[in-house]
Design an enzyme around this catalytic site. Structure first.
Site, PDB file in Angstrom:
ATOM      1  N   ASP A  42    -140.454  94.839  22.743  1.00 45.18           N
ATOM      2  CA  ASP A  42    -139.503  95.945  22.758  1.00 45.18           C
ATOM      3  C   ASP A  42    -139.648  96.870  21.549  1.00 45.18           C
ATOM      4  O   ASP A  42    -139.663  98.077  21.668  1.00 45.18           O
ATOM      5  CB  ASP A  42    -138.076  95.394  22.750  1.00 45.18           C
ATOM      6  N   ASP A  43    -139.726  96.257  20.382  1.00 50.44           N
ATOM      7  CA  ASP A  43    -139.687  97.095  19.188  1.00 50.44           C
ATOM      8  C   ASP A  43    -140.988  97.856  18.968  1.00 50.44           C
ATOM      9  O   ASP A  43    -141.025  98.846  18.265  1.00 50.44           O
ATOM     10  CB  ASP A  43    -139.310  96.274  17.961  1.00 50.44           C
ATOM     11  N   GLU A 121    -107.323  92.626  36.149  1.00 52.45           N
ATOM     12  CA  GLU A 121    -108.756  92.580  35.837  1.00 52.45           C
ATOM     13  C   GLU A 121    -108.977  92.889  34.370  1.00 52.45           C
ATOM     14  O   GLU A 121    -108.130  93.529  33.735  1.00 52.45           O
ATOM     15  CB  GLU A 121    -109.508  93.633  36.678  1.00 52.45           C
ATOM     16  N   LYS A 123    -110.566  94.967  31.389  1.00 46.68           N
ATOM     17  CA  LYS A 123    -111.035  96.343  31.241  1.00 46.68           C
ATOM     18  C   LYS A 123    -112.319  96.289  30.409  1.00 46.68           C
ATOM     19  O   LYS A 123    -112.285  96.063  29.200  1.00 46.68           O
ATOM     20  CB  LYS A 123    -109.967  97.205  30.567  1.00 46.68           C
ATOM     21  N   CYS A 415    -138.532  91.858  -6.482  1.00 50.62           N
ATOM     22  CA  CYS A 415    -139.798  91.871  -7.232  1.00 50.62           C
ATOM     23  C   CYS A 415    -139.907  93.038  -8.205  1.00 50.62           C
ATOM     24  O   CYS A 415    -140.854  93.104  -8.981  1.00 50.62           O
ATOM     25  CB  CYS A 415    -140.979  91.909  -6.265  1.00 50.62           C
TER      26      CYS A 415
HETATM   27  S1  IVH Z   1    -110.483 101.028  37.798  1.00 50.67           S
HETATM   28  C1  IVH Z   1    -109.562 104.657  40.185  1.00 50.67           C
HETATM   29  N1  IVH Z   1    -111.141  98.714  36.706  1.00 50.67           N
HETATM   30  O1  IVH Z   1    -111.820 102.204  32.303  1.00 50.67           O
HETATM   31  C2  IVH Z   1    -110.124 103.473  39.494  1.00 50.67           C
HETATM   32  N2  IVH Z   1    -111.643 100.712  35.518  1.00 50.67           N
HETATM   33  O2  IVH Z   1    -110.075 104.085  30.944  1.00 50.67           O
HETATM   34  C3  IVH Z   1    -110.326 103.683  38.058  1.00 50.67           C
HETATM   35  N3  IVH Z   1    -112.801 100.349  33.400  1.00 50.67           N
HETATM   36  O3  IVH Z   1    -113.050 105.100  33.862  1.00 50.67           O
HETATM   37  C4  IVH Z   1    -111.058 102.630  37.403  1.00 50.67           C
HETATM   38  N4  IVH Z   1    -112.881  98.138  33.526  1.00 50.67           N
HETATM   39  O4  IVH Z   1    -114.717 103.203  33.339  1.00 50.67           O
HETATM   40  C5  IVH Z   1    -111.140 100.060  36.579  1.00 50.67           C
HETATM   41  N5  IVH Z   1    -111.681  96.612  35.875  1.00 50.67           N
HETATM   42  C6  IVH Z   1    -111.693  97.944  35.751  1.00 50.67           C
HETATM   43  C7  IVH Z   1    -112.238  98.592  34.628  1.00 50.67           C
HETATM   44  C8  IVH Z   1    -112.205  99.982  34.542  1.00 50.67           C
HETATM   45  C9  IVH Z   1    -113.218  99.202  32.797  1.00 50.67           C
HETATM   46  C10 IVH Z   1    -113.005 101.698  32.837  1.00 50.67           C
HETATM   47  C11 IVH Z   1    -113.476 102.735  33.828  1.00 50.67           C
HETATM   48  C12 IVH Z   1    -112.474 103.847  33.752  1.00 50.67           C
HETATM   49  C13 IVH Z   1    -111.884 103.609  32.392  1.00 50.67           C
HETATM   50  C14 IVH Z   1    -110.528 104.233  32.242  1.00 50.67           C
END
Ligand code: IVH
Length: 676
Positions: A42-43, A121, A123, A415
């Site tokens: 890679d590098d 979920e 984020k 050194c």
């Molecule tokens: S739902 C209409 N689910 O967070 C649906 N977003 O701050 C909108 N993101 O633009 C997205 N994990 O890039 C959704 N489990 C998740 C997510 C997620 C990360 C991001 C996504 C969105 C941003 C908003």
């Protein structure tokens, strides 16, 4: 590639060198992408690329329109073709407390007549992407852009292993989710960048964004990006009608989804989920910056709809940023194997996001000067992308009156040699080949797992060996005695004996380990293997010229030149002679089959995936290759066997969908035992 200072070159010389580099870079890019296998480390690509950029920057008149530099970076990124999102890619509203979250819930329940669940979920801290499939075939991938118009990054996305090219059913569907860089890949990438004198990425998100928008797919492919898909533009083609079911169905179709989701009936369930993952945040292999809750019924999502920018049916709960204050006690400079000198802030230890932090890299002199961090300063410390301790700024009100602007050293702290900036680098380097700190780092590399694999010879022991003058170079390791080792801290008869045995065993390693361990510029583990296999022994390689070396498949002119330059050095000849004198094997033995007869692996294409417990990947690969298998990186119809360790992901799913036989590690171990 020469290391000649660009300042001393004439235009013609620069043009000539650039003309050599361009086809090489283009060829590597092509090989990587088309053969689905990296032909150079890679590098190496990064460094050669950086050299070309430096040449073209110094002599703008030599830039050609077909130069790989014209296809990447800076302004050309806006040249990516645009994609209109027929169904907009929305963002999320966010809240920062459970109170605000409860307000969201109450508002929503006030507008909906029937009871409903939420799907919780993680984020994921990455970039939103959208993937279009027609009749089950991946046809186009794009970034979110402004939500209405994004950029076409299909070619880049095709290099990401977790994105299926073909779905398990021939659906026409647009799937959305997050592309991210795993923490480990980010750390490794920044390490390589720093060793090559390049500025590191600030966090995995920036690294992922930079990697995705490259016009050179070879760069993207190197970056080990991954995805979690969590949404569709329109759920009609799916059979499920819930968000949690959607995640399961996407996984069945071949996508990677995040398995941590949970259906919550009420805010108490949601709060429990938040608490669990806020606590586990630092253990995850990827960065998260909060939790998303979504109304679980897809028809309910549809009927609630969206405001201009955000859906009404979902909200993000953002984790509070973890930031602490501590004091800088010292600024330490460490010297890497390649001579790069890196400043590190030594701080009063503090607890931060799951660990105790006492050091933070200040990367390079420019960074240190820009941040104006001084010894005695109180600083704000956080973890960039959840992992890397980073000083964001000093606290002006707490700066002691006597704190002076930090003076960048001009000589090597180990050194005393004068430090230099090579042309294309932000890094400061010590270029004294006899620098003890570099030699010690070189010995650490020599002993490392993919090199001579001397278990027990770690940095602390190496430092003591140099301090006590027991070694001057790596060949001296093979002359160490039990009595000498007994003088080291905490060494008893047994530990001395173990180390001597490990050193002794390494004498029999096949040539490629020695070649890699010597630390020849541009020669990574893969190139070392090709060189060793092609030349068979050290003497033949040392006698070869650049043309003969570059004739080997997968070894280009730059590696060849570097090898020739390395072996032209008389000190290197002396070292090799000394290694030979102490009985270190100088021949390639890996390729020799362990038995004369063929094995069940002869001619088979095997893929390894997941985490192996008893074996390392290189060990498994070496054994399989010795028994006639070809070990490849990705699963296809041609794959004969997948060996899946713990936490195997998309490769396992793909193998299953293609009916490729799958073994676990125990089955491989059994096969290995049988052939003993
Ligand atoms: S739902 C209409 N689910 O967070 C649906 N977003 O701050 C909108 N993101 O633009 C997205 N994990 O890039 C959704 N489990 C998740 C997510 C997620 C990360 C991001 C996504 C969105 C941003 C908003």
């Amino acid at each position: 590639m020469t290391d000649k200072s660009i300042k001393t070159l004439t235009v013609d010389q620069a043009a000539e060198e650039a003309a050599d580099l361009r086809p090489q870079l283009l060829e590597w890019g092509k090989q990587y992408y088309e053969a689905d296998a990296p032909s150079v480390e890679d590098d190496v690509y990064d460094r050669v690329y950086a050299r070309l950029v430096a040449l073209e920057t110094a002599f703008p008149e030599i830039v050609t329109p077909d130069s790989p530099t014209q296809r990447v970076g800076g302004s050309s990124r806006s040249d990516l073709p645009k994609v209109t999102h027929d169904i907009p890619m929305l963002s999320l509203g966010d809240v920062f407390s459970l109170d605000e979250l409860t307000e969201f819930d109450e508002r929503l329940r006030g507008n909906v007549d029937t009871p409903f669940d939420y799907n919780c979920e993680l984020k994921i801290d990455g970039l939103a992407i959208s993937l279009r499939y027609e009749n089950g075939k991946f046809v186009q991938g794009s970034t979110r852009g402004n939500g209405q118009i994004g950029e076409d990054i299909t070619a880049n996305l095709k290099t990401i292993k977790s994105i299926p090219q073909t779905l398990s059913r021939p659906l026409t569907i647009e799937v959305r989710g997050e592309c991210y860089m795993p923490k480990a890949a980010f750390l490794a990438l920044n390490e390589r960048r720093e060793a090559a004198g390049q500025a590191p990425f600030a966090n995995p998100r920036n690294a992922a964004a930079g990697s995705l928008r490259q016009l050179d797919t070879r760069v993207t492919a190197d970056r080990q990006l991954a995805t979690f898909m969590y949404n569709v533009a329109d759920y009609e083609p799916l059979t499920t009608r819930t968000q949690s079911g959607l995640l399961d169905e996407l996984a069945e179709l071949g996508f990677t989804t995040n398995a941590t989701y949970r259906v919550a009936h009420d805010m108490a369930d949601v709060a429990a989920y938040i608490e669990t993952y806020q606590a586990r945040r630092t253990e995850l292999a990827y960065g998260i910056d909060g939790i998303v809750i979504k109304a679980n019924e897809l028809p309910l999502q549809r009927s609630l709809g969206a405001t201009v920018k955000v859906p009404r049916w979902a909200i993000a709960y953002k984790f509070p940023p973890e930031e602490v204050q501590t004091r800088v006690l010292d600024i330490e400079w460490t010297i890497g194997r390649t001579g790069v000198v890196t400043p590190t802030a030594i701080m009063e230890p503090v607890a931060l996001a799951g660990s105790t932090v006492a050091r933070a890299s200040l990367h390079n002199p420019d960074y240190l000067i820009a941040k104006d961090i001084r010894i005695g300063d109180t600083v704000l410390l956080h973890k960039a992308g959840d992992i890397i301790p980073e000083i964001s700024q000093y606290v002006a009100a707490k700066r002691p009156a006597e704190a002076k602007a930090y003076v960048i050293p001009t000589t090597c702290p180990s050194c005393g040699a004068e430090l230099v900036h090579l042309d294309d680098e932000v890094a400061l380097r010590c270029i004294n080949p006899r620098c003890p700190a570099q030699l010690a780092e070189g010995m650490n590399h020599f002993a490392s797992r993919n090199a001579m694999n001397i278990a027990g010879l770690g940095p602390q022991i190496v430092a003591q060996l140099f301090d006590r003058n027991l070694v001057q170079d790596v060949a001296d390791l093979y002359r160490l005695t039990t009595d000498q080792l007994l003088t080291l801290d905490k060494f008893g008869e047994k530990s001395a004996q173990n180390l001597l045995t490990a050193i002794d065993n390494s004498r029999n390693n096949s040539l490629e380990r020695l070649l890699f361990g010597l630390g020849i510029r541009h020669v990574g583990a893969k190139a070392a293997r090709s060189l060793a296999a092609a030349f068979g022994d050290m003497a033949s390689l040392m006698a070869a010229d650049s043309e003969q070396i570059s004739a080997i498949d997968t070894v280009g002119g730059i590696i060849a030149d570097s090898v020739v330059t390395y072996f032209a050095n008389t000190q290197v000849h002396e070292l090799v002679a000394k290694l030979q004198a102490v009985g270190v094997n100088m021949t390639y033995t890996s390729g020799t089959p362990a038995t004369n007869s063929t094995s069940e692996f002869t001619g088979k294409r095997v893929v390894l995936t997941g985490k192996l417990q008893e074996l390392t990947r290189p060990q498994a690969t070496e054994w399989l290759e010795q028994h006639g298998a070809t070990v490849t990186g990705s699963v296809s119809k041609k794959t004969d066997l997948l060996i899946a360790g713990e936490a195997a992901g998309s490769k396992l799913a793909k193998a299953q969908s293609l009916d490729v036989p799958v073994w676990n590690e125990a089955q491989l171990q059994a096969a290995m035992d049988e052939t003993k």
